[in-house]
Write a protein that holds these residues in place. Structure first.
Motif, mmCIF file in Angstrom:
data_model
loop_
_atom_site.group_PDB
_atom_site.id
_atom_site.type_symbol
_atom_site.label_atom_id
_atom_site.label_comp_id
_atom_site.label_asym_id
_atom_site.label_seq_id
_atom_site.Cartn_x
_atom_site.Cartn_y
_atom_site.Cartn_z
ATOM 1 N N GLY A 1 -9.224 11.028 23.680
ATOM 2 C CA GLY A 1 -9.775 11.843 24.595
ATOM 3 C C GLY A 1 -9.189 12.739 25.715
ATOM 4 O O GLY A 1 -8.548 13.342 25.607
ATOM 5 N N ALA A 2 -9.489 12.198 27.008
ATOM 6 C CA ALA A 2 -8.492 12.946 28.460
ATOM 7 C C ALA A 2 -7.918 12.969 28.528
ATOM 8 O O ALA A 2 -7.328 13.525 29.013
ATOM 9 N N ALA A 3 -7.134 11.606 27.418
ATOM 10 C CA ALA A 3 -5.581 11.597 27.495
ATOM 11 C C ALA A 3 -4.765 12.361 27.732
ATOM 12 O O ALA A 3 -4.464 12.707 28.065
ATOM 13 N N ALA A 4 -5.099 13.045 27.236
ATOM 14 C CA ALA A 4 -4.331 14.392 26.097
ATOM 15 C C ALA A 4 -5.271 15.732 26.389
ATOM 16 O O ALA A 4 -6.461 15.785 26.178
ATOM 17 N N ASP A 5 -3.918 16.112 26.566
ATOM 18 C CA ASP A 5 -5.131 18.104 26.435
ATOM 19 C C ASP A 5 -4.655 18.860 25.342
ATOM 20 O O ASP A 5 -5.858 19.463 24.734
ATOM 21 N N GLU A 6 -4.488 18.464 24.623
ATOM 22 C CA GLU A 6 -3.412 18.796 23.758
ATOM 23 C C GLU A 6 -3.143 17.368 22.399
ATOM 24 O O GLU A 6 -2.722 17.332 22.779
ATOM 25 N N VAL A 7 -3.561 17.873 20.911
ATOM 26 C CA VAL A 7 -2.650 16.910 20.131
ATOM 27 C C VAL A 7 -2.516 17.929 18.674
ATOM 28 O O VAL A 7 -3.507 18.442 18.243
ATOM 29 N N VAL A 8 -1.289 17.725 18.575
ATOM 30 C CA VAL A 8 -0.784 18.632 17.066
ATOM 31 C C VAL A 8 -0.146 17.345 16.536
ATOM 32 O O VAL A 8 0.889 16.627 17.107
ATOM 33 N N CYS A 9 -1.427 17.517 15.393
ATOM 34 C CA CYS A 9 -0.708 17.012 14.063
ATOM 35 C C CYS A 9 -0.381 17.273 12.979
ATOM 36 O O CYS A 9 -1.110 18.153 12.388
ATOM 37 N N LEU A 10 1.099 17.245 12.251
ATOM 38 C CA LEU A 10 0.979 17.806 11.038
ATOM 39 C C LEU A 10 0.349 17.438 9.374
ATOM 40 O O LEU A 10 0.301 18.414 9.369
ATOM 41 N N ARG A 11 0.173 16.370 9.497
ATOM 42 C CA ARG A 11 -0.334 15.572 8.611
ATOM 43 C C ARG A 11 -1.564 14.879 8.606
ATOM 44 O O ARG A 11 -1.378 13.477 10.108
ATOM 45 N N GLU A 12 -2.750 14.566 8.311
ATOM 46 C CA GLU A 12 -3.833 13.950 8.767
ATOM 47 C C GLU A 12 -4.331 13.326 7.223
ATOM 48 O O GLU A 12 -5.353 13.504 6.993
ATOM 49 N N PRO A 13 -3.602 11.984 7.266
ATOM 50 C CA PRO A 13 -3.867 11.822 5.645
ATOM 51 C C PRO A 13 -5.847 10.633 6.450
ATOM 52 O O PRO A 13 -5.876 10.139 6.656
ATOM 53 N N ALA A 14 -5.715 10.986 4.514
ATOM 54 C CA ALA A 14 -7.327 10.676 5.103
ATOM 55 C C ALA A 14 -7.506 8.568 4.798
ATOM 56 O O ALA A 14 -7.820 7.862 5.833
ATOM 57 N N ASP A 15 -6.366 7.912 4.554
ATOM 58 C CA ASP A 15 -5.890 7.242 4.477
ATOM 59 C C ASP A 15 -4.837 6.231 5.250
ATOM 60 O O ASP A 15 -3.869 6.497 3.772
ATOM 61 N N ILE A 16 -4.373 6.009 6.149
ATOM 62 C CA ILE A 16 -3.305 5.573 6.987
ATOM 63 C C ILE A 16 -2.967 4.305 7.163
ATOM 64 O O ILE A 16 -3.779 3.742 8.192
ATOM 65 N N ARG A 17 -2.216 3.447 6.093
ATOM 66 C CA ARG A 17 -2.061 2.645 7.045
ATOM 67 C C ARG A 17 -1.174 1.966 7.159
ATOM 68 O O ARG A 17 -1.374 1.221 8.206
ATOM 69 N N ALA A 18 -0.202 2.982 7.117
ATOM 70 C CA ALA A 18 1.147 2.317 7.089
ATOM 71 C C ALA A 18 1.774 3.559 7.790
ATOM 72 O O ALA A 18 2.186 4.373 6.864
ATOM 73 N N ILE A 19 2.708 4.138 8.553
ATOM 74 C CA ILE A 19 3.038 5.500 9.299
ATOM 75 C C ILE A 19 4.447 4.987 8.269
ATOM 76 O O ILE A 19 4.779 6.900 7.598
ATOM 77 N N GLY A 20 5.494 4.692 7.735
ATOM 78 C CA GLY A 20 6.060 4.185 7.120
ATOM 79 C C GLY A 20 5.555 5.385 5.627
ATOM 80 O O GLY A 20 6.662 5.094 5.298
ATOM 81 N N GLN A 21 4.665 4.963 4.856
ATOM 82 C CA GLN A 21 3.751 5.400 3.727
ATOM 83 C C GLN A 21 4.242 7.095 4.003
ATOM 84 O O GLN A 21 3.996 7.488 2.977
ATOM 85 N N ALA A 22 4.448 7.618 4.304
ATOM 86 C CA ALA A 22 4.797 9.430 4.947
ATOM 87 C C ALA A 22 6.308 9.747 5.204
ATOM 88 O O ALA A 22 6.461 10.831 4.998
ATOM 89 N N TYR A 23 6.871 8.863 4.823
ATOM 90 C CA TYR A 23 7.985 8.700 5.014
ATOM 91 C C TYR A 23 9.316 7.934 3.309
ATOM 92 O O TYR A 23 9.582 7.333 3.658
ATOM 93 N N ALA A 24 10.080 9.591 3.274
ATOM 94 C CA ALA A 24 11.570 8.616 2.363
ATOM 95 C C ALA A 24 12.016 7.967 3.242
ATOM 96 O O ALA A 24 12.461 6.093 2.108
ATOM 97 N N ASP A 25 12.332 8.269 3.880
ATOM 98 C CA ASP A 25 13.404 7.537 4.906
ATOM 99 C C ASP A 25 12.925 7.240 6.000
ATOM 100 O O ASP A 25 12.438 7.565 7.209
ATOM 101 N N PHE A 26 12.621 5.375 5.870
ATOM 102 C CA PHE A 26 11.850 4.959 7.515
ATOM 103 C C PHE A 26 12.723 3.888 8.244
ATOM 104 O O PHE A 26 12.494 3.022 8.281
ATOM 105 N N THR A 27 13.606 3.957 8.152
ATOM 106 C CA THR A 27 14.886 2.713 8.189
ATOM 107 C C THR A 27 14.326 2.604 9.871
ATOM 108 O O THR A 27 14.398 3.565 10.643
ATOM 109 N N ALA A 28 14.727 1.092 10.612
ATOM 110 C CA ALA A 28 14.226 1.012 12.009
ATOM 111 C C ALA A 28 14.946 1.793 12.680
ATOM 112 O O ALA A 28 16.395 2.091 12.293
ATOM 113 N N VAL A 29 14.708 2.510 13.123
ATOM 114 C CA VAL A 29 15.740 3.208 15.034
ATOM 115 C C VAL A 29 15.630 1.492 15.967
ATOM 116 O O VAL A 29 15.394 1.308 16.266
#
Length: 438
Positions: free
Chosen positions: A168-196
């Motif tokens: 909503g109004a929290a951000a003036d603009e949102v930029v998102c590279l990929r918007e999968p229809a079913d996103i259950r876990a962010i790690g699914q989008a990464y080959a390497d999602f090793t914890a930082v």
């Protein structure tokens, strides 16, 4: 798939390049958002800082967010979740109080006493590695707005299609590279999602501000270093991480079909590193040996190599001399087999979805406090752990993770495992661990 967070940052930077002329400030959400933000800030030639927020979990279901808190006493509450969970104001206030303390500690750990970037009148780009729920990002926007940001752009590599509407109004603009229809876990989008780890965040920030002395001081052995372990007939590969002033070290014994690159064990290891505990993730077998089932289940051989590695560590400079074991699957049996050796004086053992029953007669000789972690829905392994627990004579506990199957893949389950392991090693490794999360 995105290769890793750094590649995601480089791709995201191309999308937000038009902002370069606005001389923005880039804020990364720790911990996963910082590698992405680092690349974005470098491409925009912009200052990089961290925006610390903490999720407020429902008390009896901590993986479910009912809001978030951030720097400057910012609190964002999802009233719908609070009502659905049947919580009152006291529940929310108590949770917020606990997390505010953690926010203050993280801010100090990340910035190392340096002041934060001024946001007054600036365009601020808030970066994370992805959006699963919007609570944390909304809280980050509120922190930036309270600090005087003129314009706020949220930029993420992956997120749901409704993210812009939800923010909503929290951000003036949102930029998102990929918007999968079913996103259950962010790690699914990464080959390497090793914890930082927290240490990695501190290093990225120190490099960004040109404080190489602080970067070197914050780097635990350059974050992680590969090691080659002399195990007599063979050499074993490992990854050693030693945080500054580490008070103990945990050796990870992997199970069949896994390795030192196990994302689950690396996740737990990163949580231990944040507490000031060193870790060694290594392979008990060579790649050739892993092809032979008889060696995979040779607990005597696995335990022998774990004992040998423990003794080898004594010759490595700056490594703590108090040792704990974390074992998974057959690695748990190897950990208990090795811990039964009275000459090693192992401080603590944790088993994740392990097969302690395979340690056989060694179980009754283990003296180290032992925690057995099993998924509620991993029924066969749960029964085997109960049988093994009955043979232990040391201080021990069986912790059952609600809703979890053998690999703890369900939302929040691996985080639950990491929390249990952190508390167990924090309580049983040497005193002086003052950074245990509430």
């Amino acid at each position: 798939m995105l290769a890793d967070r750094f590649e995601a940052g480089r791709l995201l930077a191309e999308r937000v390049m038009p902002l370069k002329g606005e001389h923005p400030v880039v804020l990364g959400l720790p911990r996963g958002g910082m590698p992405v933000a680092f690349e974005v800030a470098r491409a925009l030639d912009a200052p990089l800082d961290v925006v610390v927020v903490r999720k407020l979990g429902v008390p009896y279901q901590p993986e479910l967010a009912m809001g978030a808190v951030g720097e400057g006493d910012v609190v964002v509450i999802d009233e719908a979740v609070v009502r659905a969970a049947g919580l009152d104001d006291q529940d929310v206030v108590a949770a917020a109080r606990r997390e505010r303390i953690a926010v203050e500690q993280q801010v100090h750990r990340f910035r190392g006493g340096r002041p934060g970037e001024s946001l007054e009148g600036r365009t601020v780009v808030i970066v994370d590695d992805g959006i699963a729920t919007v609570s944390s990002v909304r809280a980050a926007c509120a922190v930036a707005r309270a600090a005087g940001a003129r314009r706020i752009v949220v930029a993420v590599p992956v997120g749901p299609r409704y993210a812009a509407t939800a923010l909503g109004a929290a951000a003036d603009e949102v930029v998102c590279l990929r918007e999968p229809a079913d996103i259950r876990a962010i790690g699914q989008a990464y080959a390497d999602f090793t914890a930082v780890s927290d240490a990695q965040v501190a290093v990225l920030l120190a490099h960004a501000v040109g404080d190489e002395t602080a970067a070197a001081r914050a780097t635990p052995r350059d974050l992680s270093q590969p090691v080659s372990i002399d195990s007599g007939a063979v050499r074993l590969d490992g990854i050693l991480t030693v945080p500054p002033s580490a008070s103990g070290i945990v050796l990870f014994a992997h199970g069949s079909g896994s390795s030192r690159h196990s994302s689950r064990n690396r996740f737990v290891a990163a949580a231990l590193n944040d507490l000031g505990i060193a870790t060694l993730l290594f392979d008990l077998l060579t790649p050739e040996e892993e092809l032979h089932r008889d060696k995979v289940f040779d607990i005597d051989l696995l335990g022998f190599r774990l004992r040998g590695t423990t003794r080898w560590l004594a010759s490595v400079p700056d490594v703590p001399d108090r040792v704990g074991y974390f074992g998974a699957s057959t690695g748990a049996a190897a950990a208990l087999h090795a811990a039964a050796d009275p000459e090693l004086d192992i401080a603590a053992v944790v088993s994740r979805g392990g097969r302690p029953d395979l340690a056989g007669p060694s179980l009754s000789s283990v003296r180290a406090p032992t925690l057995l972690i099993v998924g509620e829905r991993d029924r066969l392994v749960l029964d085997l752990n109960r049988g093994a627990q009955a043979l232990l004579r040391c201080s021990n506990r069986l912790s059952i993770v609600p809703g979890a199957t053998h690999l703890f893949e369900e939302p929040g389950c691996l985080e639950h495992v990491a929390q249990l392991a952190c508390h167990w090693f924090g309580a049983n490794l040497p005193t002086g661990l003052t950074r245990l999360r509430s």
